[in-house]
Design a protein around this motif. Structure first.
Motif, PDB file in Angstrom:
ATOM      1  N   ARG A   1     -16.276 -15.503   0.639  1.00  0.00           N
ATOM      2  CA  ARG A   1     -15.716 -14.174   0.875  1.00  0.00           C
ATOM      3  C   ARG A   1     -14.342 -14.310   1.516  1.00  0.00           C
ATOM      4  NH1 ARG A   1     -18.630 -10.559  -1.758  1.00  0.00           N
ATOM      5  NH2 ARG A   1     -18.040  -8.893  -0.350  1.00  0.00           N
TER       6      ARG A   1
ATOM      7  N   GLN B   1      -7.213  -2.521  -6.618  1.00  0.00           N
ATOM      8  CA  GLN B   1      -6.613  -1.450  -5.815  1.00  0.00           C
ATOM      9  C   GLN B   1      -5.263  -1.027  -6.391  1.00  0.00           C
ATOM     10  OE1 GLN B   1      -6.680  -3.361  -1.947  1.00  0.00           O
ATOM     11  NE2 GLN B   1      -8.922  -3.244  -1.848  1.00  0.00           N
TER      12      GLN B   1
ATOM     13  N   ALA C   1      -1.746  -6.568   1.572  1.00  0.00           N
ATOM     14  CA  ALA C   1      -1.343  -6.152   0.217  1.00  0.00           C
ATOM     15  C   ALA C   1      -2.569  -5.710  -0.562  1.00  0.00           C
ATOM     16  CB  ALA C   1      -0.682  -7.329  -0.492  1.00  0.00           C
TER      17      ALA C   1
ATOM     18  N   TYR D   1      -5.171  -5.720   6.395  1.00  0.00           N
ATOM     19  CA  TYR D   1      -4.905  -5.739   4.951  1.00  0.00           C
ATOM     20  C   TYR D   1      -3.386  -5.734   4.772  1.00  0.00           C
ATOM     21  CZ  TYR D   1      -9.733  -4.080   4.009  1.00  0.00           C
ATOM     22  OH  TYR D   1     -11.092  -3.931   3.925  1.00  0.00           O
TER      23      TYR D   1
ATOM     24  N   THR E   1     -18.129  -7.021  -6.752  1.00  0.00           N
ATOM     25  CA  THR E   1     -18.043  -7.053  -5.308  1.00  0.00           C
ATOM     26  C   THR E   1     -17.174  -8.247  -4.894  1.00  0.00           C
ATOM     27  OG1 THR E   1     -19.336  -7.204  -3.292  1.00  0.00           O
ATOM     28  CG2 THR E   1     -20.289  -8.231  -5.199  1.00  0.00           C
ATOM     29  N   GLY E   2     -16.358  -8.051  -3.888  1.00  0.00           N
ATOM     30  CA  GLY E   2     -15.424  -9.095  -3.482  1.00  0.00           C
ATOM     31  C   GLY E   2     -14.027  -8.831  -3.995  1.00  0.00           C
ATOM     32  N   SER E   3     -13.894  -7.896  -4.944  1.00  0.00           N
ATOM     33  CA  SER E   3     -12.577  -7.624  -5.537  1.00  0.00           C
ATOM     34  C   SER E   3     -11.806  -6.583  -4.720  1.00  0.00           C
ATOM     35  CB  SER E   3     -12.757  -7.107  -6.963  1.00  0.00           C
ATOM     36  OG  SER E   3     -13.509  -5.906  -6.943  1.00  0.00           O
ATOM     37  N   GLY E   4     -12.452  -6.002  -3.728  1.00  0.00           N
ATOM     38  CA  GLY E   4     -11.817  -4.932  -2.952  1.00  0.00           C
ATOM     39  C   GLY E   4     -12.064  -3.574  -3.578  1.00  0.00           C
ATOM     40  N   LYS E   5     -13.173  -3.433  -4.287  1.00  0.00           N
ATOM     41  CA  LYS E   5     -13.423  -2.190  -5.042  1.00  0.00           C
ATOM     42  C   LYS E   5     -13.729  -1.014  -4.116  1.00  0.00           C
ATOM     43  CE  LYS E   5     -18.224  -3.384  -5.971  1.00  0.00           C
ATOM     44  NZ  LYS E   5     -18.865  -2.498  -4.997  1.00  0.00           N
ATOM     45  N   THR E   6     -14.336  -1.272  -2.953  1.00  0.00           N
ATOM     46  CA  THR E   6     -14.657  -0.160  -2.062  1.00  0.00           C
ATOM     47  C   THR E   6     -13.380   0.575  -1.651  1.00  0.00           C
ATOM     48  OG1 THR E   6     -16.442  -1.534  -1.232  1.00  0.00           O
ATOM     49  CG2 THR E   6     -15.952   0.467   0.012  1.00  0.00           C
TER      50      THR E   6
ATOM     51  N   ASP F   1     -21.489  -8.798   3.382  1.00  0.00           N
ATOM     52  CA  ASP F   1     -20.105  -9.239   3.373  1.00  0.00           C
ATOM     53  C   ASP F   1     -19.804  -9.905   4.715  1.00  0.00           C
ATOM     54  OD1 ASP F   1     -17.472  -9.582   2.803  1.00  0.00           O
ATOM     55  OD2 ASP F   1     -16.898  -7.517   3.247  1.00  0.00           O
TER      56      ASP F   1
ATOM     57  N   PHE G   1       0.834  -1.204   0.000  1.00  0.00           N
ATOM     58  CA  PHE G   1       0.000   0.000   0.000  1.00  0.00           C
ATOM     59  C   PHE G   1       0.872   1.260   0.000  1.00  0.00           C
ATOM     60  CE2 PHE G   1      -3.361  -2.925   1.524  1.00  0.00           C
ATOM     61  CZ  PHE G   1      -4.351  -2.556   0.629  1.00  0.00           C
TER      62      PHE G   1
HETATM   63  P1  AMP Z   1     -15.449  -5.242  -1.717  1.00  0.00           P
HETATM   64  O1  AMP Z   1     -15.081  -5.769  -3.065  1.00  0.00           O
HETATM   65  O2  AMP Z   1     -15.151  -3.793  -1.576  1.00  0.00           O
HETATM   66  O3  AMP Z   1     -16.860  -5.617  -1.345  1.00  0.00           O
HETATM   67  O4  AMP Z   1     -14.482  -5.958  -0.633  1.00  0.00           O
HETATM   68  C1  AMP Z   1     -14.567  -7.328  -0.336  1.00  0.00           C
HETATM   69  C2  AMP Z   1     -13.907  -7.688   0.996  1.00  0.00           C
HETATM   70  O5  AMP Z   1     -12.482  -7.654   0.904  1.00  0.00           O
HETATM   71  C3  AMP Z   1     -14.243  -6.753   2.158  1.00  0.00           C
HETATM   72  O6  AMP Z   1     -14.468  -7.566   3.287  1.00  0.00           O
HETATM   73  C4  AMP Z   1     -13.008  -5.926   2.365  1.00  0.00           C
HETATM   74  O7  AMP Z   1     -12.878  -5.534   3.722  1.00  0.00           O
HETATM   75  C5  AMP Z   1     -11.915  -6.909   1.981  1.00  0.00           C
HETATM   76  N1  AMP Z   1     -10.700  -6.279   1.425  1.00  0.00           N
HETATM   77  C6  AMP Z   1     -10.632  -5.258   0.538  1.00  0.00           C
HETATM   78  N2  AMP Z   1      -9.358  -4.985   0.213  1.00  0.00           N
HETATM   79  C7  AMP Z   1      -8.593  -5.858   0.901  1.00  0.00           C
HETATM   80  C8  AMP Z   1      -7.170  -6.092   0.992  1.00  0.00           C
HETATM   81  N3  AMP Z   1      -6.309  -5.376   0.283  1.00  0.00           N
HETATM   82  N4  AMP Z   1      -6.734  -7.073   1.819  1.00  0.00           N
HETATM   83  C9  AMP Z   1      -7.625  -7.811   2.535  1.00  0.00           C
HETATM   84  N5  AMP Z   1      -8.967  -7.667   2.499  1.00  0.00           N
HETATM   85  C10 AMP Z   1      -9.445  -6.701   1.687  1.00  0.00           C
END
Ligand code: AMP
Length: 468
Positions: A360, A28, A23, A21, A47-52, A332, A3
């Motif tokens: 997840r 991201q 990496a 987190y 969703t699940g890819s860490g897009k938020t 989630d 990061f």
């Molecule tokens: P999202 O795709 O934003 O719904 O995120 C899916 C899940 O991955 C959520 O539980 C986040 O908290 C988790 N997450 C997002 N980025 C990371 C990361 N770099 N390392 C570990 N977990 C992550």
């Protein structure tokens, strides 16, 4: 890749380390540096890819660099100053710096929760959710604090805009999360109205499962020279989720099979998707009577009740959530091991979102669809959409009277291959539909749970889909 290497400031890095987190995910890695540089983004990822975090971390980084003195007084401060001058304070509209639009309340709350986690060391920055179903006085209180970040569903936001409670003239960052879904839900006019109310100098980031068609057209209209990021990750293909179809003869068969499957030792928590709100309630009641800890979640429930149910699910007090598609996105909970399609979804896209409630945080999941013989075509539509074949399973003692091969024809060539787990077939799995009359047997039988059938429900095509 770390990061730190993406250019995020130390307050954010510390929050990420505390959140565990280690990496950045692929989306991201690509989105964060570009967004920190102020570029518009069009991102296809699910969703699940860490897009938020992909849109929120660079936004928090940029917002934390704004000089608070330059940002001027908050509406609250101006009202206090007016009182001190002996004047009657006039209501001042909130002037957020960032707006995230999401299709559902659940997703909005999820985004806000994650934002709180990431911004824990940035005391000045606050995020609030502005959602339909929330009491207005409560929302007025939140807006009066002039939060930097609003996370909102389009309908309620328009209400506040039109009544002069929100002024977007200071907005710097606009995010459309799950834009395809918002368009599916008919929010196009609302979105355009909101976008028109924001300064043209804003940074715009649009996230969507697809960037084709209507979404692509809108994306091009509202962004400037965007960087396009397309992520096809293992999570998108749901390689970690085993998928199965079980054919059922009728509702009573379906209920007995569901009861049996819910007693699987490997099941920690499960989401059971139904087509109607009424069935969600009925099945939750029946499962509770049968000794499960179950709760319903659907769009007829007040927001408070929905939040309480989701909290109980997160805390593990509710083991089985019976939900309509309102829950297909945004939930989630890593301990959800199983997803059941009690009814198939109306749209194949929703199948992908539903099964994504399991598997997840890098875990494996199991997604089981209970399918009426007449619904074979709907399974095929899903297979065409996901480009994965879904193996048919049969459990001893719960065999359908018709064979699976009678319910669907042999698969098309070029799809799933033996030993290929892309369709989620377990390594030991056997494609029973390619070997008529030789269904896979598994497990032992347990006593069936339900007695009789639900007189108000019918299977599959005759249901109404009222809760999208
Ligand atoms: P999202 O795709 O934003 O719904 O995120 C899916 C899940 O991955 C959520 O539980 C986040 O908290 C988790 N997450 C997002 N980025 C990371 C990361 N770099 N390392 C570990 N977990 C992550």
């Amino acid at each position: 890749m770390t990061f730190e290497a993406l250019g995020l400031n130390t307050s954010l890095i510390k929050a990420l380390t505390d959140a565990g987190y280690t990496a950045p995910t692929p989306v991201q890695q690509q989105a964060i540096p570009a967004a920190i540089a102020g570029k518009d983004l069009l991102v296809s990822s699910q969703t699940g890819s860490g897009k938020t975090a992909a849109f929120m971390l660079p936004s928090l980084h940029r917002l934390s660099e704004i000089d608070p003195a330059a940002a001027g007084k908050t509406p609250n401060q101006e009202m206090q100053a007016a009182r001190a001058r002996g004047e009657r304070p006039r209501f001042k509209a909130a002037q957020p710096k960032m707006l995230v639009l999401t299709p559902t309340r659940e997703l909005a709350l999820q985004v806000t929760t994650n934002t709180d986690k990431y911004s824990v060391n940035l005391r000045r920055i606050k995020a609030v959710s502005i959602l339909g179903g929330m009491p207005y006085p409560k929302q007025m209180q939140l807006l009066a604090k002039n939060p930097e970040i609003l996370v909102a569903t389009p309908g309620r936001l328009i209400d506040h805009m039109e009544s002069g409670k929100i002024d977007f003239s200071q907005l710097e960052i606009l995010v459309l999360d799950e834009a395809d879904r918002m368009l599916d839900m008919g929010f196009i006019d609302d979105i355009e109205k909101i976008v028109d109310a924001t300064p043209s100098t804003r940074q715009t980031m649009l996230f969507s499962a697809t960037l084709d068609g209507v979404v692509g057209n809108m994306a091009r209209r509202i962004t400037k020279d965007p960087q396009i990021i397309q992520i096809v990750s293992a999570a998108n293909k749901h390689e970690n989720i085993t998928q199965r179809v079980h054919f059922v003869d009728d509702l009573s068969h379906k209920n007995r099979l569901l009861d049996h499957l819910l007693r699987d030792d490997s099941l920690d928590q499960a989401v059971v998707f139904t087509a109607t709100k009424r069935d969600a309630d009925t099945i939750a009641d029946r499962l509770n009577i049968a000794g499960f800890s179950a709760a319903a979640l659907h769009g007829d429930m007040h927001q408070g009740a929905r939040n309480r149910t989701l909290d109980s699910l997160r805390r593990g007090q509710v083991k089985i959530l019976i939900a309509t598609d309102v829950a297909a996105r945004g939930i989630d909970v890593p301990t959800i091991t199983h997803v059941f399609n009690y009814d198939l979804p109306k749209f194949p896209e929703d199948y992908v979102h539903r099964i994504g409630r399991t598997g997840r945080a890098g875990r494996n999941g199991l997604a089981i669809s209970l399918v009426n013989h007449a619904e074979g075509m709907n399974v095929k539509r899903i297979e065409r959409f996901t480009k994965q074949l879904i193996p048919v399973n049969v459990i001893e003692g719960y065999e359908p009277k018709k064979t699976a091969s009678a319910s669907r024809s042999a698969p098309r060539p070029g799809g799933w291959k033996p030993g290929d787990n892309r369709g989620g077939a377990k390594p030991s799995g056997q494609r029973t539909f390619s070997k008529p009359g030789a269904p896979r047997k598994e497990g032992s039988t347990t006593g069936g749970g339900y007695k009789g059938s639900n007189p108000r429900s019918t299977d599959g095509a005759r249901r109404s889909y009222g809760d999208r």
